[in-house]
Design an enzyme around this catalytic site. Structure first.
Site, PDB file in Angstrom:
ATOM      1  CD  GLU A   1     -55.086   4.866 -39.858  1.00 45.95           C
ATOM      2  OE1 GLU A   1     -56.137   5.524 -39.802  1.00 45.95           O
ATOM      3  OE2 GLU A   1     -53.956   5.360 -39.664  1.00 45.95           O
TER       4      GLU A   1
ATOM      5  CD  GLU B   1     -51.880   6.304 -44.157  1.00 46.94           C
ATOM      6  OE1 GLU B   1     -52.243   7.431 -43.769  1.00 46.94           O
ATOM      7  OE2 GLU B   1     -52.671   5.381 -44.382  1.00 46.94           O
TER       8      GLU B   1
END
Length: 304
Positions: free
Chosen positions: A108, A223
């Site tokens: 991220e 995720e």
């Protein structure tokens, strides 16, 4: 992989201590026996969550995975890439060629962006390319993991083209992990959480395929998950093990049925983790997101 896979996220420490090879082998035994899973991913080669020292994650997890016939996607923090690379170089030898499914550079990084300690795509791209050139003879897949919206809104497009203004082009990234959490959008588990999760994935995958071509990029849901009992609620998203099981059954299993490999966040609860602080300065508990308790007891049936 030739069949659809459900993998799990593993961190490098437990209760303030670095995980050992035996710790990982114990994790793998439970994941294989109770979840039917034989692939995991990590965030870092040198987990620094333990204050006294860094955890040599790759050195412990790779021999454990090889002995357990488990594959690993090794993560390297992009923001400390040179240190991560240096730690991996002596460890990632040819004996682990069939153990390492791939590498992800950054977790991220685009979502955080430079203003929050992350990176822009044109800063991340050369790191991915360097890892591909450095480790590609063993790790045949090298890419990154990021939030679904950074693929959907074009932020990640330089990764898909391999082109950045003023720089020589490099090979486009062909291995991407797309993270998607309906929980962090405050969705109600009984109303719109599952639809939001699947729609987010569809938007991200659709943009990637439009930019790169159909079936030219290997895409995983990097995720997803839901907090169980003891976790914090967020907006209309209520933390409970009942809701966690409902999301797993109706969301994760639906993504697998749709044809998407999924990584569940996370394998076990981490009750020792400090609370996270959001942009609004509110605290959120992230210690009860595991499919298993910290003692490796499954919270519900982990099968679709």
């Amino acid at each position: 992989m030739t069949r659809l896979s459900l993998g799990y996220l593993l961190t490098g420490d437990v209760g303030g201590l670095c995980k050992t090879q035996q710790d990982y082998q114990d994790d793998f035994a439970v994941l294989k026996q109770q979840a039917g899973s034989s692939i995991v991913r990590t965030y870092s080669v040198i987990d620094i969550n333990v204050p006294q020292y860094r955890c040599e994650v790759a050195a412990a997890i790779l021999p454990a995975a090889k002995a357990s016939n488990v594959q690993v996607i090794l993560g390297l923090w992009a923001e400390s890439y040179e240190s991560e690379k240096a730690a991996l170089e002596p460890v990632l030898t040819s004996q682990y060629a069939s153990t390492v499914y791939g590498l992800t550079i950054g977790s991220e990084s685009l979502y955080r962006g430079p203003e929050k300690g992350g990176l822009e795509a044109c800063d991340l791209l050369p790191l991915i390319d360097d890892a591909r050139r450095s480790f590609g003879n063993i790790a045949t897949r090298v890419g990154t993991a990021d939030s679904w919206n950074k693929f959907q809104d074009g932020t990640a497009d330089p990764l898909l083209s391999g082109e950045c203004s003023g720089k020589a082009p490099v090979p486009a990234v062909k291995f991407l992990l797309v993270n998607a959490f309906a929980y962090w959008q405050g969705k109600n588990i009984s109303v719109d959480a599952v639809d939001t999760y699947l729609d987010d994935l569809q938007q991200a995958i659709g943009h990637i395929q439009k930019a790169s071509g159909l079936n030219t990029v290997e895409i995983w849901n990097g995720e997803t998950g839901w907090p169980g009992d003891g976790g914090s609620s967020y907006g209309n998203a209520e933390a409970s093990t009942v809701n966690e099981e409902q999301f797993f059954t109706n969301g994760v299993c639906a993504a697998l049925a749709w044809g998407i490999n999924v990584f569940y966040f996370e394998a076990t609860d981490e009750t020792w983790k400090p609370k996270s602080v959001g942009d609004d300065k509110s605290e959120a508990d992230e210690t009860h997101w595991g499919a298993f308790t910290e003692n490796r007891v499954a919270k519900f049936k982990l099968a679709c």
